[in-house]
Design a protein around this motif. Sequence first.
Motif, short mmCIF file in Angstrom:
data_model
loop_
_atom_site.label_atom_id
_atom_site.label_comp_id
_atom_site.label_asym_id
_atom_site.label_seq_id
_atom_site.Cartn_x
_atom_site.Cartn_y
_atom_site.Cartn_z
N LEU A 46 15.28 48.73 18.88
CA LEU A 46 14.56 48.69 20.31
C LEU A 46 13.93 47.56 20.61
O LEU A 46 12.69 47.55 19.88
CB LEU A 46 14.06 49.85 20.66
N HIS A 47 14.21 46.79 21.62
CA HIS A 47 13.11 45.84 21.82
C HIS A 47 12.16 46.03 22.92
O HIS A 47 12.72 46.55 24.08
CB HIS A 47 13.74 44.35 22.29
N LEU A 48 10.97 45.91 22.74
CA LEU A 48 9.78 46.47 23.74
C LEU A 48 9.22 45.15 24.34
O LEU A 48 8.60 44.24 24.03
CB LEU A 48 8.77 47.17 22.89
N SER A 49 9.77 45.31 25.61
CA SER A 49 9.33 44.22 26.39
C SER A 49 7.89 44.06 26.51
O SER A 49 7.47 42.51 26.71
CB SER A 49 10.10 44.24 27.86
N GLY A 50 7.25 44.90 26.60
CA GLY A 50 5.68 44.87 26.89
C GLY A 50 4.90 44.71 25.63
O GLY A 50 3.64 44.32 25.73
N LEU A 51 5.70 44.44 24.38
CA LEU A 51 5.02 43.92 23.21
C LEU A 51 5.91 42.54 22.87
O LEU A 51 5.96 42.34 21.75
CB LEU A 51 5.35 44.99 22.23
N GLY A 52 6.09 41.72 23.80
CA GLY A 52 6.54 40.62 23.29
C GLY A 52 8.16 40.53 22.84
O GLY A 52 8.40 39.54 21.99
N ASP A 53 8.97 41.42 23.34
CA ASP A 53 10.21 41.73 22.98
C ASP A 53 10.32 42.11 21.63
O ASP A 53 11.50 41.78 20.84
CB ASP A 53 11.30 40.41 23.65
N ARG A 54 9.32 42.40 20.86
CA ARG A 54 9.30 42.95 19.56
C ARG A 54 9.99 44.27 19.32
O ARG A 54 9.95 45.04 20.34
CB ARG A 54 8.01 42.81 18.77
N THR A 55 10.46 44.31 18.17
CA THR A 55 10.98 45.81 17.80
C THR A 55 9.82 46.66 17.51
O THR A 55 8.65 46.04 17.12
CB THR A 55 11.96 45.97 16.80
N PRO A 56 9.76 48.14 17.65
CA PRO A 56 8.47 48.70 17.04
C PRO A 56 8.27 48.55 15.50
O PRO A 56 7.15 48.20 15.42
CB PRO A 56 9.03 50.14 17.13
N LEU A 60 4.67 46.83 14.29
CA LEU A 60 3.68 47.42 13.46
C LEU A 60 3.43 46.43 12.37
O LEU A 60 2.31 46.14 12.06
CB LEU A 60 4.33 48.76 12.83
N ARG A 61 4.46 45.44 12.00
CA ARG A 61 4.29 44.65 10.76
C ARG A 61 3.34 43.46 11.46
O ARG A 61 2.44 42.85 10.53
CB ARG A 61 5.38 43.90 10.51
N ALA A 62 3.15 43.24 12.75
CA ALA A 62 2.28 42.20 13.42
C ALA A 62 0.89 42.74 13.54
O ALA A 62 0.16 41.99 13.89
CB ALA A 62 3.06 41.87 14.84
N GLY A 63 0.78 43.96 13.30
CA GLY A 63 -0.62 44.37 13.27
C GLY A 63 -0.89 45.29 14.57
O GLY A 63 -1.97 45.43 15.00
N ILE A 64 -0.11 45.42 15.58
CA ILE A 64 -0.23 46.17 16.77
C ILE A 64 -0.48 47.48 16.32
O ILE A 64 0.25 48.13 15.72
CB ILE A 64 0.93 45.96 17.73
N ASP A 65 -1.60 47.94 17.15
CA ASP A 65 -1.86 49.46 17.01
C ASP A 65 -0.78 50.49 17.27
O ASP A 65 0.04 50.21 18.16
CB ASP A 65 -3.06 49.90 17.92
N PRO A 66 -0.46 51.10 16.27
CA PRO A 66 0.68 52.13 16.14
C PRO A 66 0.58 52.95 17.51
O PRO A 66 1.80 53.41 18.18
CB PRO A 66 0.60 53.01 15.04
N LYS A 67 -0.51 53.29 18.22
CA LYS A 67 -0.61 54.24 19.44
C LYS A 67 -0.01 53.21 20.44
O LYS A 67 0.79 53.87 21.11
CB LYS A 67 -1.78 54.24 19.67
N VAL A 68 -0.34 52.03 20.48
CA VAL A 68 0.26 51.12 21.57
C VAL A 68 1.84 51.07 21.41
O VAL A 68 2.62 51.16 22.34
CB VAL A 68 -0.42 49.77 21.55
N VAL A 69 2.25 50.81 20.24
CA VAL A 69 3.35 51.00 19.71
C VAL A 69 4.34 52.15 20.43
O VAL A 69 5.33 52.13 21.05
CB VAL A 69 4.06 50.54 18.39
N TRP A 70 3.79 53.33 20.12
CA TRP A 70 4.52 54.62 20.14
C TRP A 70 4.47 54.64 21.59
O TRP A 70 5.60 55.19 22.25
CB TRP A 70 3.35 55.78 19.63
N LEU A 71 3.35 54.39 22.25
CA LEU A 71 3.45 54.50 23.97
C LEU A 71 4.57 53.66 24.64
O LEU A 71 5.11 54.00 25.65
CB LEU A 71 1.89 54.43 24.52
N SER A 72 4.74 52.53 24.01
CA SER A 72 5.76 51.68 24.55
C SER A 72 7.16 52.27 24.32
O SER A 72 7.94 52.03 24.90
CB SER A 72 5.59 50.11 23.85
N VAL A 73 7.20 52.69 23.01
CA VAL A 73 8.59 53.44 22.82
C VAL A 73 8.67 54.35 23.82
O VAL A 73 9.84 54.68 24.45
CB VAL A 73 8.44 53.94 21.26
N CYS A 74 7.84 55.21 23.92
CA CYS A 74 7.85 56.28 25.09
C CYS A 74 8.29 56.10 26.28
O CYS A 74 9.13 56.77 27.02
CB CYS A 74 6.65 57.34 25.06
#
Length: 92
Positions: A46-56, A60-74
């Motif tokens: 899943l590519h998250l456009s709000g996180l630079g088109d990164r996958t979850p 996470l590997r890039a050090g983005i807060d898991p909360k931010v990643v989770w809410l983006s997935v949601c």
Amino acid sequence: MAVHSHAIHSRVYQGKGRRGMRTSDFWRLMDDEFGPAYSRTLAETLHLSGLGDRTPAEALRAGIDPKVVWLSVCEMQDVPEHRRLGRDVKPR
């Protein structure tokens, strides 16, 4: 030991120190919402456009807060607000 959604809630939305959520809580929420197998597939595809088109997983590997990643997935997966804190687990 079972974790109640309100326990995750305190870690997800109030944060602990520098990070707003533990990575283990991120994976628990992913598994609860999408199932253990599909959550791993989703995290890698899943590519998250709000996180630079990164996958979850990449986020996470890039050090983005898991909360931010989770809410983006949601947001991307239209997870209803009432399920974003995880499922209720009865104590043993």
